[in-house]
Design a protein around this motif. Structure first.
Motif, PDB file in Angstrom:
ATOM      1  N   ARG A 292      -6.594  -3.103  -4.219  1.00 48.64           N
ATOM      2  CA  ARG A 292      -5.905  -2.079  -5.012  1.00 48.64           C
ATOM      3  C   ARG A 292      -5.032  -2.696  -6.102  1.00 48.64           C
ATOM      4  O   ARG A 292      -4.895  -2.118  -7.179  1.00 48.64           O
ATOM      5  N   LEU A 293      -4.442  -3.850  -5.832  1.00 49.15           N
ATOM      6  CA  LEU A 293      -3.673  -4.523  -6.877  1.00 49.15           C
ATOM      7  C   LEU A 293      -4.578  -4.925  -8.036  1.00 49.15           C
ATOM      8  O   LEU A 293      -4.212  -4.772  -9.202  1.00 49.15           O
ATOM      9  N   VAL A 294      -5.753  -5.430  -7.711  1.00 49.58           N
ATOM     10  CA  VAL A 294      -6.700  -5.819  -8.758  1.00 49.58           C
ATOM     11  C   VAL A 294      -7.138  -4.601  -9.559  1.00 49.58           C
ATOM     12  O   VAL A 294      -7.273  -4.669 -10.784  1.00 49.58           O
ATOM     13  N   GLU A 295      -7.329  -3.480  -8.890  1.00 43.63           N
ATOM     14  CA  GLU A 295      -7.742  -2.260  -9.583  1.00 43.63           C
ATOM     15  C   GLU A 295      -6.684  -1.755 -10.558  1.00 43.63           C
ATOM     16  O   GLU A 295      -7.009  -1.050 -11.508  1.00 43.63           O
ATOM     17  N   THR A 296      -5.423  -2.087 -10.333  1.00 43.66           N
ATOM     18  CA  THR A 296      -4.365  -1.607 -11.235  1.00 43.66           C
ATOM     19  C   THR A 296      -4.270  -2.433 -12.506  1.00 43.66           C
ATOM     20  O   THR A 296      -3.563  -2.050 -13.430  1.00 43.66           O
TER      21      THR A 296
ATOM     22  N   LEU B 212       0.824  -1.214   0.000  1.00 40.41           N
ATOM     23  CA  LEU B 212       0.000   0.000   0.000  1.00 40.41           C
ATOM     24  C   LEU B 212       0.861   1.268   0.000  1.00 40.41           C
ATOM     25  O   LEU B 212       0.558   2.233  -0.716  1.00 40.41           O
ATOM     26  N   ASN B 213       1.948   1.271   0.768  1.00 39.53           N
ATOM     27  CA  ASN B 213       2.850   2.425   0.775  1.00 39.53           C
ATOM     28  C   ASN B 213       3.527   2.609  -0.575  1.00 39.53           C
ATOM     29  O   ASN B 213       3.696   3.739  -1.043  1.00 39.53           O
ATOM     30  N   THR B 214       3.909   1.518  -1.209  1.00 38.32           N
ATOM     31  CA  THR B 214       4.519   1.595  -2.540  1.00 38.32           C
ATOM     32  C   THR B 214       3.554   2.222  -3.530  1.00 38.32           C
ATOM     33  O   THR B 214       3.928   3.089  -4.319  1.00 38.32           O
ATOM     34  N   GLN B 215       2.295   1.794  -3.474  1.00 38.02           N
ATOM     35  CA  GLN B 215       1.290   2.355  -4.371  1.00 38.02           C
ATOM     36  C   GLN B 215       1.012   3.820  -4.038  1.00 38.02           C
ATOM     37  O   GLN B 215       0.794   4.626  -4.935  1.00 38.02           O
ATOM     38  N   LEU B 216       1.038   4.151  -2.768  1.00 40.00           N
ATOM     39  CA  LEU B 216       0.766   5.520  -2.337  1.00 40.00           C
ATOM     40  C   LEU B 216       1.770   6.506  -2.926  1.00 40.00           C
ATOM     41  O   LEU B 216       1.400   7.612  -3.327  1.00 40.00           O
ATOM     42  N   ILE B 217       3.037   6.102  -3.022  1.00 47.43           N
ATOM     43  CA  ILE B 217       4.042   7.013  -3.575  1.00 47.43           C
ATOM     44  C   ILE B 217       4.102   6.939  -5.096  1.00 47.43           C
ATOM     45  O   ILE B 217       4.890   7.639  -5.722  1.00 47.43           O
ATOM     46  N   GLY B 218       3.259   6.093  -5.681  1.00 48.76           N
ATOM     47  CA  GLY B 218       3.164   6.034  -7.134  1.00 48.76           C
ATOM     48  C   GLY B 218       4.155   5.114  -7.804  1.00 48.76           C
ATOM     49  O   GLY B 218       4.328   5.180  -9.021  1.00 48.76           O
ATOM     50  N   SER B 219       4.802   4.270  -7.056  1.00 51.77           N
ATOM     51  CA  SER B 219       5.750   3.319  -7.636  1.00 51.77           C
ATOM     52  C   SER B 219       5.038   2.010  -7.954  1.00 51.77           C
ATOM     53  O   SER B 219       4.051   1.663  -7.305  1.00 51.77           O
TER      54      SER B 219
END
Length: 117
Positions: free
Chosen positions: A67-71, A26-33
């Motif tokens: 969130r992974l599925v949403e990507t 979740l933190n990785t996704q939050l920073i856009g990576s």
């Protein structure tokens, strides 16, 4: 498993580590990576292990997987997959949103299996 029952030591460790990994994702996704594939695969494997043993997923794991599925890109019908499946007897008819989410999850998990082949 019942929430009041203590988990066996090994499963308790799986829950603890999967929660930690979920928050890292979740933190990785939050920073856009992008999430490293090995981390996503480990989270999917942990979720499957918990599911197979009747352990409820911690909220962080649920959110990270959602969130992974949403990507994932929009699902497209595959050649070996029928365009519209007839519901089996005793199975509730689900709406298009639930069907597309189910297809995304199947595709998400299938993408990790292809990587191992």
């Amino acid at each position: 498993m019942n929430a009041s029952e203590p988990l066996p030591e090994g499963l308790a460790e799986v829950v603890r580590l999967s929660t930690s990994l979920a928050y890292r994702v979740l933190n990785t996704q939050l920073i856009g990576s992008p999430v490293p594939p090995d981390q996503a695969q480990a989270l999917v494997n942990a979720a499957k292990l918990m599911h197979d043993n009747g352990v409820d997923w911690p909220p962080g794991v649920v959110e990270a997987l959602r969130r992974l599925v949403e990507t994932l890109p929009p699902a497209t019908p595959e050649i070996d997959e029928p365009a519209a499946e007839e519901p089996s007897e005793g199975v509730e008819d689900v709406g298009p949103i639930a069907m597309s989410r189910g297809r995304k999850i199947k595709r998400f998990i299938r993408s990790f299996r292809k990587g191992r082949d």
